[in-house]
Design a protein around this motif. Sequence first.
Motif, mmCIF file in Angstrom:
data_model
loop_
_atom_site.group_PDB
_atom_site.id
_atom_site.type_symbol
_atom_site.label_atom_id
_atom_site.label_comp_id
_atom_site.label_asym_id
_atom_site.label_seq_id
_atom_site.Cartn_x
_atom_site.Cartn_y
_atom_site.Cartn_z
ATOM 1 N N ALA A 1 0.772 -1.138 -0.071
ATOM 2 C CA ALA A 1 0.069 -0.047 -0.138
ATOM 3 C C ALA A 1 1.123 1.224 -0.152
ATOM 4 C CB ALA A 1 -0.803 0.271 1.420
ATOM 5 N N HIS B 1 1.257 5.604 0.980
ATOM 6 C CA HIS B 1 0.645 6.849 1.433
ATOM 7 C C HIS B 1 1.581 7.915 0.533
ATOM 8 C CE1 HIS B 1 -1.391 5.262 5.227
ATOM 9 N NE2 HIS B 1 -0.421 4.334 4.883
ATOM 10 N N VAL C 1 2.084 12.076 0.628
ATOM 11 C CA VAL C 1 2.180 13.187 1.033
ATOM 12 C C VAL C 1 2.550 14.223 0.142
ATOM 13 C CG1 VAL C 1 2.535 14.810 3.012
ATOM 14 C CG2 VAL C 1 2.349 12.381 3.334
ATOM 15 N N VAL C 2 1.966 15.141 -0.266
ATOM 16 C CA VAL C 2 2.137 16.394 -1.435
ATOM 17 C C VAL C 2 2.961 17.456 -0.499
ATOM 18 C CG1 VAL C 2 1.490 18.048 -3.174
ATOM 19 C CG2 VAL C 2 0.560 15.755 -2.950
ATOM 20 N N GLU D 1 -1.433 18.230 1.790
ATOM 21 C CA GLU D 1 -2.375 17.059 1.814
ATOM 22 C C GLU D 1 -1.848 15.806 1.483
ATOM 23 O OE1 GLU D 1 -5.923 20.010 0.241
ATOM 24 O OE2 GLU D 1 -5.611 18.425 -0.894
ATOM 25 N N SER D 2 -2.672 14.522 1.839
ATOM 26 C CA SER D 2 -2.349 13.403 1.695
ATOM 27 C C SER D 2 -3.186 12.490 1.263
ATOM 28 C CB SER D 2 -1.678 12.814 2.976
ATOM 29 O OG SER D 2 -2.825 12.361 3.751
ATOM 30 N N TYR E 1 -4.230 7.911 0.108
ATOM 31 C CA TYR E 1 -3.787 6.506 0.369
ATOM 32 C C TYR E 1 -4.127 5.749 -0.737
ATOM 33 C CZ TYR E 1 -3.913 2.045 2.763
ATOM 34 O OH TYR E 1 -3.848 0.773 3.096
ATOM 35 N N VAL F 1 5.236 6.615 1.371
ATOM 36 C CA VAL F 1 5.633 5.811 2.334
ATOM 37 C C VAL F 1 4.833 4.688 1.852
ATOM 38 C CG1 VAL F 1 5.353 5.096 4.782
ATOM 39 C CG2 VAL F 1 5.651 7.556 4.050
ATOM 40 N N THR G 1 4.010 0.480 2.367
ATOM 41 C CA THR G 1 4.255 -0.482 3.457
ATOM 42 C C THR G 1 3.688 -1.874 2.932
ATOM 43 O OG1 THR G 1 1.979 -0.006 4.228
ATOM 44 C CG2 THR G 1 3.690 0.998 5.570
ATOM 45 N N HIS H 1 2.305 15.193 9.202
ATOM 46 C CA HIS H 1 1.491 14.054 8.833
ATOM 47 C C HIS H 1 2.404 12.836 9.353
ATOM 48 C CE1 HIS H 1 -0.727 15.825 5.453
ATOM 49 N NE2 HIS H 1 0.248 16.554 5.318
ATOM 50 N N VAL I 1 2.788 8.504 9.378
ATOM 51 C CA VAL I 1 2.489 7.481 8.940
ATOM 52 C C VAL I 1 3.134 6.341 9.951
ATOM 53 C CG1 VAL I 1 2.508 5.678 6.986
ATOM 54 C CG2 VAL I 1 2.472 8.260 6.616
ATOM 55 N N VAL J 1 4.764 2.871 10.471
ATOM 56 C CA VAL J 1 5.116 1.761 9.753
ATOM 57 C C VAL J 1 5.417 0.761 10.640
ATOM 58 C CG1 VAL J 1 5.852 3.214 7.774
ATOM 59 C CG2 VAL J 1 7.532 2.786 9.625
ATOM 60 N N ASN K 1 0.725 0.817 9.088
ATOM 61 C CA ASN K 1 -0.107 1.284 7.727
ATOM 62 C C ASN K 1 -1.424 2.160 7.943
ATOM 63 O OD1 ASN K 1 -0.438 1.144 5.093
ATOM 64 N ND2 ASN K 1 -1.490 -0.392 4.885
ATOM 65 N N VAL L 1 6.124 13.601 8.094
ATOM 66 C CA VAL L 1 6.448 14.505 7.076
ATOM 67 C C VAL L 1 5.972 15.785 7.591
ATOM 68 C CG1 VAL L 1 5.778 15.361 4.787
ATOM 69 C CG2 VAL L 1 5.862 12.926 5.380
#
Lengths: 473, 473
Positions: A402, A404, A406-407, A427-428, A430, A452, A454, B404, B406, B408, B426, B452
């Motif tokens: 999967a 993630h 993040v911009v 913003e992010s 998934y 990211v 995972t 942000h 995440v 892991v 995740n 982030v």
Amino acid sequence: MQPQGKIVPVILAGGTGTRLWPLSRNSLPKQFLALVSDNTLYQDTLLRVPPGDDFLPPIVVTNTDFRFFARRQASEVGIEAVVVLEPARRDSAPALLAAAAVAQQIHGADCLVLALAADHVVKDVAAFQAAVQAAARVAASGRIVTFGIAPDGPRTAYGYIRPGAALAEGGHTVDAFVEKPDRGTAAGYVADGYLWNSGNFLFPAALMISEAERFEPELTGAALGAVARAGTDLGFLRLDPESFAAAPAKSIDFAVLEHTKLAAVVAGDFGWSDIGAWDAVREIGAPDADGNVTAGPVTLRDSHDSYVRSDGPLVTGIGLAGISVVATEDAVLVMPSDRAQEVKQLVASLKAARHNAADEHVKVHRPWGTYQTICRGERFHVKKIVVDPGATLSLQKHHHRAEHWVVVQGTAEVTVEDKVFAVHENESTYIPLGGVHRLANPGRIPLEVIEVQTGSYLGEDDIVRLEDAYDRC
Amino acid sequence: MQPQGKIVPVILAGGTGTRLWPLSRNSLPKQFLALVSDNTLYQDTLLRVPPGDDFLPPIVVTNTDFRFFARRQASEVGIEAVVVLEPARRDSAPALLAAAAVAQQIHGADCLVLALAADHVVKDVAAFQAAVQAAARVAASGRIVTFGIAPDGPRTAYGYIRPGAALAEGGHTVDAFVEKPDRGTAAGYVADGYLWNSGNFLFPAALMISEAERFEPELTGAALGAVARAGTDLGFLRLDPESFAAAPAKSIDFAVLEHTKLAAVVAGDFGWSDIGAWDAVREIGAPDADGNVTAGPVTLRDSHDSYVRSDGPLVTGIGLAGISVVATEDAVLVMPSDRAQEVKQLVASLKAARHNAADEHVKVHRPWGTYQTICRGERFHVKKIVVDPGATLSLQKHHHRAEHWVVVQGTAEVTVEDKVFAVHENESTYIPLGGVHRLANPGRIPLEVIEVQTGSYLGEDDIVRLEDAYDRC
């Protein structure tokens, strides 16, 4: 002989300079690196022969792996190049003959071709251009002209040329091409007025092809056939693989120059170097009062006559004398500067031991931009992804991970299954395991995304491409 | 004299070994690094004197910056230490006298103290422990015993001891302590039976204090006062800052050993080194057939008698002879091995130039775990955060950045404003700019989070701590 017109530059940009490891690697070799100026060697080569009064737009010969570098780096310096793709490595003769044939197709059978290596350095561009004009007069009289360099000493890293009789148009005939000598022999050559063989040439396209047909009919037929049956592919001219594969691997020196009676040499003194190894890079640098040449974050104490370069960590030295240190984010090389030729063997042993850093850079270039691993764990992997304005990654999915996103700069256009939506800075979003997705940059500035991943398997090969603007499905 | 009982180890762990830069740095010095085994030097020191038949639980003296390392690393090897915090650097005498007084408080006025540097190496632990028992017999007869090391050559990096008359209990009186000699003098010392001064001692606490009171009444008064007025703080014993500050900075050698008539020396041969600089680290390593000692990802070609260590990038060498190369993720050091002492001056110049890598490691240790910057841009910053099981970061907010997270690995307990919720592997969450938040690891395995940060200012000082388990508000 035809009147002298504009010259067609042909840039040979398919090489891989392993002697400049750890900077130069198979995945991004020497010619595409900014080793001695803010431009890459390839860009400086293009800028040395700018389209205008003297030169026509350039033809670049490279291979599939480097095609996007060749086009992007040319466009970064404002030059539109015709990029010709070699389907296989066959040394310089097939590449150069194919380029000559392409030049004829575009600019007419009588065009003059200036064949340049993409990875040489020229310090005095005006003197270089004057030498090109002098060589063009000689070439137009029906000669294949090679550029000879007045030696600054008895170098053993270069081949030499023994000039013959003076020609009315300038330059000299060539009495002999001689291989890289030992030091004693080189000193004799210098005393006898030999010149270094720079491996750059100027010739009428038709003359080069006809001479090649005489000495290497099979090779020449293969090269010309590969042009005749070439296809275009995303704007690249892709030589026909089957035809090209039939050409034996041979340098233009061996194939033509050493046989033709029409070779000539024009001597030049324009600060030339083939920067074949780190000692040569040091020599063209500006030494400080202690004779050290440094680049990047470097601190030296009581050191002299050393070359220390970092494209990553802080590099420090104490008591260095004649030592070269080259550091990148993932690899460091230390050696006495006079062992620079052995880097080739070192890299071969790293390849044999399957070290990633032998071939791959930390930052990986893709047609749409770059990505770089910034952190790796057993079940996760963090990348920084940069997408060029207007570029789009393939529509893809992964079986085992999967993601993630993040911009952190710009705006992303994200596709997940049947939804398309914008993700802005800070913003992010998934992408679930197995989800069909696509990342694109619809904006005018580079899009930067922290990804990211995972999952239980995070290899680059867990990718199913469903659609791709770059034909990689 | 009192009967010989169990010994109280006192570990002096407050030093900063800049000669082992770039590995050892102010923010995490030598004694807390795994330089020669899988344990840190401090852990190996603790394990050399394990609580049991011979030794009582150890007392560790360190400073505030290192207090969590001292406790965590002891607990990692199953040892509960009393950790005493020096409020200021005052060299070894005040620290050692304070520790002796603490030992008396805990174990009685008559206890025997074994004072050990936390950053030395001992290869033969059984021989070391036998030397300690021999020294204990001498100390119990009313002596301050120093451990002398049989020299393996005329080293100039150590001070020497000239032994005097043999004592009935074993060991010898001390005729003289002599400073680090030049090479010629050192050779004479070795020939005359001098021993290296290891700087480790064994003594009755009461005797050391009474001798110190005779020769350095002010210093001793300050040290004992700092113990008498000490406070406890999160389980650490914090010496009284005002009292301790009054002590002059002086080594125990200068303060007591060189003046007392009760000094004795017990010779030991247990593979001791103070690994004061990289040449000493090389000497205790296992050389290959070419005399090279390597650690980490290293490839050498035609090299000999060199020390090459990497805790980060692939390090390669060609033709190295007597060269030391030490690489970390953010800094590289190259020098002839015999210039190792000059690293101290190099680091001083890096500090003067405000290089981050002079003092700070890439991975930053905090009471709750670690964080590490893995990528930095103009308006973003990516960190890998590891939170120890059961640990909690402060309740905090930032004025200029959003975050942000995440997860892991592991499970996070996240507080944002008045909500508390779990974030599993995740999964991700978002902390808006200005939002009051807290990150905790309620689980049994380390929690790993990719953070982030985005914003206009991303300095570590943009943090408002509202509540903190480690008293850092």
